[in-house]
Scaffold this active site. Structure first.
Site, PDB file in Angstrom:
ATOM      1  N   SER B  53       0.810  -1.225   0.000  1.00 17.12           N
ATOM      2  CA  SER B  53       0.000   0.000   0.000  1.00 17.12           C
ATOM      3  C   SER B  53       0.842   1.272   0.000  1.00 17.12           C
ATOM      4  O   SER B  53       0.319   2.363  -0.169  1.00 17.12           O
ATOM      5  CB  SER B  53      -0.945   0.016   1.200  1.00 17.12           C
ATOM      6  OG  SER B  53      -0.222   0.249   2.389  1.00 17.12           O
ATOM      7  N   LYS B  90       1.312   4.235   6.954  1.00 11.90           N
ATOM      8  CA  LYS B  90       0.597   5.097   6.006  1.00 11.90           C
ATOM      9  C   LYS B  90       1.133   6.528   6.137  1.00 11.90           C
ATOM     10  O   LYS B  90       1.902   6.833   7.048  1.00 11.90           O
ATOM     11  CB  LYS B  90      -0.908   5.121   6.337  1.00 11.90           C
ATOM     12  CG  LYS B  90      -1.641   3.782   6.179  1.00 11.90           C
ATOM     13  CD  LYS B  90      -1.879   3.414   4.729  1.00 11.90           C
ATOM     14  CE  LYS B  90      -2.579   2.069   4.602  1.00 11.90           C
ATOM     15  NZ  LYS B  90      -1.713   0.911   4.907  1.00 11.90           N
TER      16      LYS B  90
END
Lengths: 434, 134
Positions: B53, B90
């Site tokens: 991701s 993230k």
């Protein structure tokens, strides 16, 4: 002024740093071999789980109350402790590491408001390491230790003490009257060095609170009880009587002991175990630049089993104080062979290094055996062993008498619920999902 | 001899006849990666990245992440956040972009805390280490 800082529920707190899902849940850490609870979260304490509660007794609560039990992960706790202690060492000129999760810091000459400093430091430890801690400050070590108990109690049991003493408690900053009230509200058994037996004895003499004890005449206490209690009384009165022992002085005893995963009967298995324990002890000794003069080895059966009992130890002196793995293992094995009796199921063995001294002090005998090599620091072999094992992981290189079975060795520890060694093992790093 | 006279300075390297090693005079320390990568040793932890991701931010599966808990997370810092029962790496954004954890791969959705829920940040990712040959 002294501070006593300790990590709250330290082992459980270390586990929670890497397992945030354990927050808010009852958690215990179990001793070697998953025997009994040695660290409990506040939620586990609230369930009535006592320190030392055997695992088989509390096991049903895993089902009924979502209790999580973890095997002790000392590689992790040791690393987190190092991080915590090195941060705390910067708070004052001297530090005494008192145990894996607590230390005294001498705050002499430190400027500024100590209570406020304490709160900052507590926040820093919480953010940097994720470990909550309690801080007690006082003019003596005994008062600092007592302040720490009060800081914890004020946090966990609101109402027992004034709320502003929670988490960080500075007894030296209180007025005489306020200090009296606090000491009067504190049981004598909460005072450092007053055990259960002694507090019962004191109670029968009408001494119930810390204030009662602090008001005694030290000389009379020495006559009636002991020098040790006299020192405690003086310290409660604010007269520093217990010296700070800096970590540089080293430990006076090194012990490596383990319970076995299953009963062991054969001498050869015990020899492997004792070799490993003695090697590890020698490594610890070299790390603190010490040398041992005596090696104690013991073996014992399980007192919890209905079988023939045997427990025996022997002390083997070394020819010269040494930190040499080979010499220490030789002495430990000689001790083992002296005490070993066939026909028993052994549950535990241990190696203790005694009569420790700095390796820089060397006393050689006159003449007789000049052919005995002198390796106070384990010589070059010891250094190489330590460097290899530090670099490539424990047990990369070891003496052959430790056996080659690795974790399959008969005597290896039972650790069914151990968490990964997050901070000390490349293969076990915590995972972040990307 | 007076005791003080016996204290000789320690010699670095062995003494040999011939051309002296030029390195001995400089007293230089070899370059140590940890000096650059780990500025707060007590607060720094290494984590293993798993997943894809964050590939557009330069973090690939199996990278080693250097995570510093001493830093205050700022807008656009790459962080380790605490998910339901796992860590997630993230990009952290704050208002006016909105408090969220943003993936760096269009195939992944952002993590937006529902109202009333807080976003817990474990540490700031200061570097990713990728080893090609061990």
């Amino acid at each position: 002024m002294y501070a006593l800082i300790d990590g709250n529920n330290f082992y459980v707190s270390c586990e929670r740093v890497f397992r945030p899902d354990l927050n808010g849940r009852p958690v215990v850490v179990l001793s070697n071999n998953d025997g009994c609870a040695i660290s409990r979260s506040n939620e586990a304490k609230a369930l009535g789980i006592r320190m030392g509660a055997p695992w088989y007794q509390i096991r049903p609560m895993a089902q009924s109350h979502g209790l999580v039990a973890l095997s002790a992960n000392f590689a992790l706790y040791g690393d987190m402790s190092d991080r915590m202690m090195s941060l705390l060492a910067a708070w004052g000129p001297r530090q005494e590491v008192y145990s894996i999760d607590e230390c005294f810091v001498d705050l002499t000459g430190m400027p500024g408001e100590l209570t406020q400093h304490g709160h900052h430091l507590r926040e820093q430890l919480l953010q940097w390491l994720g470990i909550p801690c309690g801080i007690g400050i006082g003019p003596t070590k005994t008062l600092a230790k007592l302040a720490n108990v009060i800081a914890k109690t004020a946090e966990l049991q609101p109402g027992r003490y004034p709320a502003h003493l929670a988490q960080v408690c500075h007894l030296g900053a209180l007025s005489q009257e306020a200090l009296r009230d606090i000491l009067a509200a504190t049981e004598v058994g909460d005072v450092w060095g007053v055990g259960r037996r002694l507090s019962a004895q004191l109670g029968s003499c009408g001494i119930h609170s810390a204030l009662d004890l602090a008001q005694l005449d030290p000389a009379a206490v020495r006559r009636r009880w002991s020098v040790v209690l006299e020192r405690t009384v003086r310290e409660l009165q604010g007269v520093a009587s217990i010296e700070l022992e800096e970590s540089g002085s080293g430990k006076r005893q090194i012990a490596v002991t383990r319970s076995f995963g299953q009963p062991v009967t054969a001498l050869s298995d015990l020899e492997e175990a004792v070799t490993v324990f003695a090697s590890r002890a020698a490594e610890k000794l070299r790390r603190q630049h010490g040398a041992a003069a005596q090696v104690l080895t013991y073996i014992r059966t399980s007192p919890f089993r209905q079988a023939a009992q045997y427990s025996h130890s022997s002390v083997v002196p070394l020819q010269r104080p040494s930190a040499d793995t080979a010499a220490i293992v030789r002495a430990a094995l000689a001790g083992l062979r002296a005490v070993y009796r066939p026909g028993f199921s052994y549950a535990k063995a241990g190696v203790l290094l005694l009569d420790l001294q700095a390796s820089s002090v060397q006393q050689a005998e006159f003449g007789f055996d000049a052919d005995v090599p002198v390796h106070p620091q384990g010589g070059r072999l010891g250094k190489v062993l330590d460097r290899l094992n530090r670099r490539y992981g424990q047990d990369t290189v070891f003496l052959a008498s430790a056996g080659l079975g690795g974790a399959r060795r008969v005597w290896s520890m039972k650790q069914e619920h151990r968490s990964p060694r997050y901070t000390t093992c490349w293969k076990e790093l915590p995972v972040a999902h990307a | 001899m007076a005791p003080a006279a016996r204290c000789l300075p320690a010699l670095v390297g062995s003494v040999r006849a011939g051309f002296p090693s030029p390195a001995e005079d400089l007293g230089a320390q070899a370059i140590d990666l940890t000096q650059v990568l780990i500025t707060h040793p007590q607060a720094t932890f290494l984590l293993r990245a798993r997943g894809t991701s964050m590939v557009e931010a330069g973090i690939f599966d199996n990278d080693i992440l250097v995570v510093n808990r001493a830093l205050q997370p700022r807008h656009r810092h790459i962080v380790v956040g605490v998910g339901e029962c796992e860590f997630t790496v993230k990009t952290f954004t704050r208002p006016p972009a909105g408090i969220r954890l943003q993936a760096a791969n269009p195939a992944f959705a952002d993590i937006v805390p529902v109202p009333g829920q807080s976003l817990e940040i474990w540490g700031v990712v200061t570097a990713a280490i990728r080893q090609f040959v061990a």
